[in-house]
Design a protein around this motif. Structure first.
Motif, PDB file in Angstrom:
ATOM      1  N   LYS A 576      63.810  38.621  60.947  1.00 18.23           N
ATOM      2  CA  LYS A 576      64.168  39.569  59.958  1.00 18.23           C
ATOM      3  C   LYS A 576      65.245  38.991  59.286  1.00 18.23           C
ATOM      4  O   LYS A 576      65.496  39.085  58.008  1.00 18.23           O
ATOM      5  N   ASP A 577      66.288  38.518  60.118  1.00 17.22           N
ATOM      6  CA  ASP A 577      67.552  37.962  59.595  1.00 17.22           C
ATOM      7  C   ASP A 577      67.417  36.783  58.520  1.00 17.22           C
ATOM      8  O   ASP A 577      68.260  36.177  57.992  1.00 17.22           O
ATOM      9  N   TYR A 578      66.592  35.927  59.334  1.00 13.37           N
ATOM     10  CA  TYR A 578      66.501  34.568  58.761  1.00 13.37           C
ATOM     11  C   TYR A 578      64.861  34.121  58.221  1.00 13.37           C
ATOM     12  O   TYR A 578      64.399  33.348  58.781  1.00 13.37           O
ATOM     13  N   PRO A 579      64.532  34.618  57.008  1.00 15.00           N
ATOM     14  CA  PRO A 579      63.200  34.316  56.441  1.00 15.00           C
ATOM     15  C   PRO A 579      63.437  33.056  55.853  1.00 15.00           C
ATOM     16  O   PRO A 579      64.190  32.450  55.663  1.00 15.00           O
ATOM     17  N   ILE A 580      62.092  32.566  55.556  1.00 18.15           N
ATOM     18  CA  ILE A 580      62.114  31.300  54.543  1.00 18.15           C
ATOM     19  C   ILE A 580      62.601  32.068  53.173  1.00 18.15           C
ATOM     20  O   ILE A 580      61.782  32.812  52.581  1.00 18.15           O
ATOM     21  N   LEU A 581      63.521  31.194  52.597  1.00 19.39           N
ATOM     22  CA  LEU A 581      63.871  31.499  51.203  1.00 19.39           C
ATOM     23  C   LEU A 581      62.911  30.865  50.049  1.00 19.39           C
ATOM     24  O   LEU A 581      62.946  29.878  50.250  1.00 19.39           O
ATOM     25  N   ILE A 582      62.838  31.902  48.863  1.00 17.62           N
ATOM     26  CA  ILE A 582      61.821  31.285  48.124  1.00 17.62           C
ATOM     27  C   ILE A 582      62.843  31.109  46.899  1.00 17.62           C
ATOM     28  O   ILE A 582      63.287  32.041  46.194  1.00 17.62           O
ATOM     29  N   PRO A 583      63.093  30.031  46.447  1.00 16.73           N
ATOM     30  CA  PRO A 583      63.897  29.591  45.196  1.00 16.73           C
ATOM     31  C   PRO A 583      63.338  30.453  43.917  1.00 16.73           C
ATOM     32  O   PRO A 583      61.870  30.075  43.631  1.00 16.73           O
ATOM     33  N   LYS A 584      64.071  31.211  43.173  1.00 14.58           N
ATOM     34  CA  LYS A 584      63.391  31.705  41.969  1.00 14.58           C
ATOM     35  C   LYS A 584      64.372  31.433  40.852  1.00 14.58           C
ATOM     36  O   LYS A 584      65.739  31.217  40.998  1.00 14.58           O
ATOM     37  N   PHE A 585      63.734  31.566  39.520  1.00 15.41           N
ATOM     38  CA  PHE A 585      64.479  31.149  38.416  1.00 15.41           C
ATOM     39  C   PHE A 585      64.499  32.308  37.310  1.00 15.41           C
ATOM     40  O   PHE A 585      63.735  33.022  37.314  1.00 15.41           O
TER      41      PHE A 585
END
Length: 818
Positions: A576-585
């Motif tokens: 929960k604390d360390y998901p894979i982050l999805i870069p967004k613009f």
């Protein structure tokens, strides 16, 4: 391990119950032993008998089958009173040579090229990829649909596929073997055919890729004739070049030995840790016809010759008859197969199948070298004491639940409070056993790149991929665990981080007798090769898991399993604390080209965003189990590994150890040829795709319905990010400033194509790409922004020391990754 020509011939002529050989044998002649090399379900074992009277040929005594049957008795078990007679005839060196001669004689009248093709059919080969050339024309001709052999045999011809180049042929063969369905009666193998010289050199990369990742392929190449002058046109030292990147490389010396060569090639490619085999075929020997003189020459001059003082001659000798001794001191005849100092022994066995002349069983007690042990797991457990001394305990050759050593190891497994299973490629054959083990003891499971899908990532105990670009949670848990159970993985540097910091709590727990590291591998040479474990189990992953599961099933103390409850809760908190982050613009307002007063919302995308959409649509359509994915090498590769929900073994086809760019399209074509009903999706980056997009020609010519998604950021972004971290942003050789218009490229080949450059259009475009055209190839060009793939274990750092966000990060320049 290596099977030589003469050896395999014997294997073919006899019925053998040993499970170590497994090709399908369909020819009416003896061929390889059906049981040794695998019998198709429902197929009757094939046998042959020697003449009904004792005869002599070239001073070789032929013992009649009727006499052997009398010696063995009706039940095939030799009576003590007849044992000496049996040994003096059935397993004498002369009898061995006679059997070999009769085996090869089944191919008499065939050319060398014809024998090669016949053996391919025996081994169940359905598809061969390759490229033409003068030195391989005799073999190539065998594949023509109008060749008279097909009408005469009544067999379905092998499908021949011409590729755009030899390298792609090799990668297609890899993709075919990597993804080969496990419910097929034949063991997986991919086959590629090419000519001499540049044909061979173009195949070096696929061969090295296959040896690194354990992929069973057989590569057959033409060669200049044996009578050609030195440095003849397109001649090359093919065997010398391919020996370092294959399990076995050999140039045939006679058409008569080809049955053994092919038998050995397929055995070596498929067994032990699978891998590539190369066979060099001089053109004149492809045309040479098998006759009595050639057979006699091979049997007498190769198999039957005593050991020579000429070491170079012995190193390149295919087969010899040797004497071996049992544990009780008694001797017996065996056949040593192999070249270059690596070989395996096979015992002649007449005791189980009366009426047959020979069988070859693997010699399981001959472990003088790791090469032998790497192909024949002993099911032994090796324990490493806390003082660093090795104490080996053999449990009667078996891994059994009632052995003291197993019970000691099992106690550690069931009492550990923070265990983690690392599932390697050795788990791809036993996903159900892995799942049962994890569920019974509530142990979280992380996977290596090649094991993605061996443990269904929809399962609550799934940790996803670990390692350099793995999910944060498995990296954290491995570093905190008190017990690591690594099944079928070799502790590659991409999963350990800095070795001196790897799993230190587990090592300490091992010294204290409350945990440690258990390493399961079928290769004895992997024992303590990278990490010195508390226990090394020399067995297949499936055998280890079955034994542990049997122990669990019979263990009443596990009725109320609570030891790992806190550990599993900790896992969930980390996820929960360390998901894979999805870069967004940010969304941009773009004027309409025809009416500037009107604007459209256009949001740029990252590789992560696109792959996440692909994953979601397949899951929502309930199609994930039906999908196979290939990748090139780069950011797109690791993003796919992170964000696709892997559900089935062998679902992810990627170049792991060698890191070969340009393989995605070839792997995908091979996977589709092997899995016609699956959705096969190549996820590639522009840099990787640019290397091999000529293979679109093959896709178009054969209408191979693969899905090709190109994530185009006009860069080799993985290397660019390293230049940012370690070389002060001095970017060189990482930008693709003049990429082709991939949709136009697809149009040139007549392939349907789709383009997308904004998040607003992605859902519809992705749905069309995935589902609209199941029976034709589709190319999907997706324009993305340059973003790194994170997490990234900082090179030279411990596994838990990850770069989690795209911010400035100071690194040791000397620790730049390779």
């Amino acid at each position: 391990m290596k099977l030589t020509t003469a050896a395999l011939a014997l294997l073919a002529t006899v019925d053998c119950t040993s499970a170590f050989l497994q090709p399908s044998v369909k020819r009416s002649h003896g061929g390889l032993s059906p049981s040794s090399f695998g019998v198709r379900p429902g197929e009757k074992r094939k046998t042959w008998a020697l003449p009904s009277t004792t005869t002599k040929r070239n001073d070789i005594e032929v013992v009649p089958a009727s006499e052997i049957t009398q010696i063995m008795g009706d039940n095939g078990v030799a009576a003590d009173s007849a044992a000496s007679k049996f040994n003096s005839h059935a397993v004498s060196p002369d009898a061995v040579k006679n059997a070999a001669a009769q085996y090869i004689a089944k191919y008499k009248g065939e050319s060398g090229a014809s024998v090669v093709y016949s053996k391919l059919q025996e081994y169940g080969v359905k598809v061969v990829n390759g490229y033409s050339g003068g030195a391989v024309l005799p073999l190539l001709d065998q594949f023509h649909v109008d060749h008279p052999r097909h009408a005469e045999s009544g067999k379905t011809p092998i499908t021949w596929i011409t590729n755009s180049n030899e390298s792609s042929a090799g990668h297609i063969a890899e993709g075919y073997a990597k993804s080969f369905p496990q419910d097929e009666p034949d063991l997986p193998v991919g086959v590629a055919v090419a000519t001499s010289g540049p044909g061979v050199t173009n195949l070096i990369t696929p061969l090295q890729d296959a040896i690194c990742d354990g992929v069973p392929i057989v590569v057959l190449c033409g060669q200049a004739a044996t009578v050609a002058p030195k440095d003849a046109f397109q001649s090359s030292p093919a065997v010398a070049m391919t020996t370092p990147c294959t399990k076995w490389s050999y140039q045939i010396k006679s058409a008569a030995e080809i049955p053994f060569v092919m038998d050995y090639a397929f055995y070596v490619a498929r067994h032990g840790r699978p891998g590539p085999v190369f066979v060099d075929l001089p053109k004149d020997l492809q045309n040479q016809v098998v006759n009595d003189d050639l057979i006699q020459s091979f049997v007498e001059d190769t198999l039957g010759q005593p050991e020579s003082d000429d070491s170079s001659k012995e190193l390149n000798r295919l087969a010899r008859i040797v004497e071996r001794r049992r544990g009780n001191g008694s001797s017996y005849q065996a056949i040593q197969l192999g070249t270059n100092g690596n070989g395996l022994s096979f015992e002649l066995d007449q005791q189980q199948f009366p009426g047959t002349e020979f069988a070859l069983n693997a010699v399981t007690d001959d472990y003088d070298c790791d090469y032998h042990a790497d192909h024949r797991p002993t099911n032994k457990v090796y324990q490493y004491q806390s003082d660093g001394e090795e104490a080996e305990t053999t449990i009667n050759g078996d891994l059994t639940i009632d052995s003291p050593m197993f019970q000691e190891m099992y106690k550690v497994i069931k009492t550990a409070k923070k265990p983690v299973i690392i599932a390697g490629m050795g788990c791809n054959d036993c996903p159900e056993e892995l799942k049962a083990f994890a569920e019974a003891l509530q142990i979280p499971v992380t996977s290596t790149l090649h094991a993605l899908g061996a443990f269904d990532e929809r399962h609550p105990l799934a940790l996803n991929m670990m390692g350099m670009h793995g999910h944060p949670t498995p990296n954290f848990l491995v570093q905190e665990s008190d017990l690591l159970i690594t099944v079928g993985s070799r502790f590659d540097d991409r999963i350990t981080g800095r070795m001196s910091e790897f799993a230190r709590p587990a090592f300490q727990a091992g010294k204290e007798g409350r945990g440690g590291i258990i390493h399961v591998d079928l290769r004895l040479s992997e024992r303590a090769a990278q990490v010195k474990p508390t226990y090394f189990v020399h067995s297949r992953g499936s055998d280890f898991l079955k034994t542990v599961n049997e122990a669990i099933k019979n263990d009443p103390s596990l009725a109320d399993r609570k030891k790992t409850l806190e550990w599993v809760e900790h896992m969930k908190a980390l996820q929960k604390d360390y998901p894979i982050l999805i870069p967004k613009f940010e969304t941009q307002k773009i004027p309409d080209p025809e009416n500037p007063a009107i604007t459209h919302d256009r949001t740029p995308m990252s590789a992560q965003y696109v792959v996440q959409e692909l994953n979601n649509q397949l899951l929502q359509a309930d199609k994930m189990d039906e999908a196979i994915f290939s990748t090139g090498v780069g950011i797109h590769q690791m993003v796919a590994a992170q964000l696709i929900t892997w559900t089935k073994p062998r679902q992810m086809l990627s170049s792991g150890s060698l890191g070969t760019m340009g393989v995605a399209l070839g792997y995908a074509v091979g996977a589709k040829l092997a899995n016609g009903k699956k959705i096969v999706i190549a996820i590639d980056g522009d840099g990787s795709f640019n290397m091999t997009f000529t293979e679109l020609k093959t896709v178009a010519e054969r209408n191979i319905p693969v899905k090709i998604m190109i994530l185009d950021n006009e860069a080799q972004m993985m290397v660019e990010y390293w230049q940012r971290l370690f070389h002060n942003e001095r970017y060189l050789a990482v930008r693709n400033e003049k990429n082709p218009k991939y949709t136009v490229l697809a149009d040139a080949f007549g392939i349907k194509n789709i383009y997308c450059d904004a998040a607003e259009d992605l859902p519809a475009a992705m749905a069309e790409f995935l589902f609209a055209d199941p029976d034709e190839p589709v190319l999907f060009h997706v324009r993305i922004e340059r973003t790194p793939c994170l997490p990234l274990v900082a090179p030279g750092e411990a596994l838990e020391n990850m770069i989690l966000e795209d911010t400035d990060f100071e690194c040791d320049a000397s620790a730049a990754p390779s």
